[in-house]
Design a protein around this motif. Structure first.
Motif, mmCIF file in Angstrom:
data_model
loop_
_atom_site.group_PDB
_atom_site.id
_atom_site.type_symbol
_atom_site.label_atom_id
_atom_site.label_comp_id
_atom_site.label_asym_id
_atom_site.label_seq_id
_atom_site.Cartn_x
_atom_site.Cartn_y
_atom_site.Cartn_z
ATOM 1 N N UNK A 4 -1.126 -6.496 -7.331
ATOM 2 C CA UNK A 4 -2.051 -7.614 -7.531
ATOM 3 C C UNK A 4 -1.571 -8.516 -8.662
ATOM 4 N N UNK A 5 -1.061 -7.916 -9.713
ATOM 5 C CA UNK A 5 -0.615 -8.710 -10.867
ATOM 6 C C UNK A 5 0.604 -9.559 -10.530
ATOM 7 N N UNK A 6 1.543 -9.006 -9.769
ATOM 8 C CA UNK A 6 2.780 -9.717 -9.483
ATOM 9 C C UNK A 6 2.854 -10.376 -8.124
ATOM 10 N N UNK A 7 1.906 -10.068 -7.253
ATOM 11 C CA UNK A 7 1.945 -10.632 -5.912
ATOM 12 C C UNK A 7 2.775 -9.809 -4.950
ATOM 13 N N UNK A 8 3.867 -9.273 -5.436
ATOM 14 C CA UNK A 8 4.722 -8.391 -4.637
ATOM 15 C C UNK A 8 5.669 -7.664 -5.582
ATOM 16 N N UNK A 9 6.250 -6.575 -5.078
ATOM 17 C CA UNK A 9 7.175 -5.786 -5.896
ATOM 18 C C UNK A 9 7.973 -4.843 -5.004
ATOM 19 N N UNK A 10 9.158 -4.507 -5.461
ATOM 20 C CA UNK A 10 9.965 -3.503 -4.779
ATOM 21 C C UNK A 10 9.514 -2.121 -5.238
ATOM 22 N N UNK A 12 16.337 -3.425 0.537
ATOM 23 C CA UNK A 12 15.114 -3.188 -0.225
ATOM 24 C C UNK A 12 13.882 -3.628 0.557
ATOM 25 N N UNK A 13 12.823 -2.861 0.388
ATOM 26 C CA UNK A 13 11.524 -3.259 0.903
ATOM 27 C C UNK A 13 10.760 -3.906 -0.239
ATOM 28 N N UNK A 14 10.150 -5.031 0.049
ATOM 29 C CA UNK A 14 9.316 -5.716 -0.930
ATOM 30 C C UNK A 14 7.882 -5.626 -0.425
#
Length: 126
Positions: free
Chosen positions: A18-24, A64-66
């Motif tokens: 939620x804080x970053x919008x997306x992440x690996x 990588x999956x994001x």
């Protein structure tokens, strides 16, 4: 309304998303490493399980999956509070509030603020 119940680790992961919008997976692992010390594979497994629950989705970028959240923090909060009220207070939100007041978990100043919120909601027709 769909139920979105998250365990402690799942909620910690969602907070990062939620804080970053997306992440690996690596981003999430790094963010949690200091506080939890979990293996990379644990995070990867949890993200896959969360995708199965429908609370995250992923896109591939190379190898990588994001991951990104598919539900909002508010949706999860509403669902989990609703479940708490159903399970522990027989579906009565007033009983939850009474419990919080009787256990002194809500200070008098906070109670005044809650009254103002209730007044605003009544004016809006809620």
């Amino acid at each position: 309304m769909a139920r979105h119940t998250l365990g402690d680790l799942q909620h910690a992961i969602m907070t990062i998303l939620w804080a970053g919008g997306e992440a690996t997976t690596s981003d999430v692992h790094q963010a949690l490493q200091g506080s939890r010390g979990l293996a990379f594979t644990t995070i990867a497994t949890m993200l896959r399980k969360m995708e199965g629950k429908g609370v995250v989705s992923h896109r591939a970028e190379g190898r990588q999956f994001i991951y990104r959240p598919t539900v909002t923090e508010d949706q999860v909060r509403r669902s989990m509070v609703g479940e708490l009220v159903e399970r522990l207070f027989a579906g009565d939100p007033k009983a939850l509030l009474a419990h919080l007041v009787s256990e002194h978990e809500i200070e008098p100043a906070e109670l005044s603020e809650l009254r103002r919120h209730v007044g605003k909601d009544r004016k809006r027709g809620r």
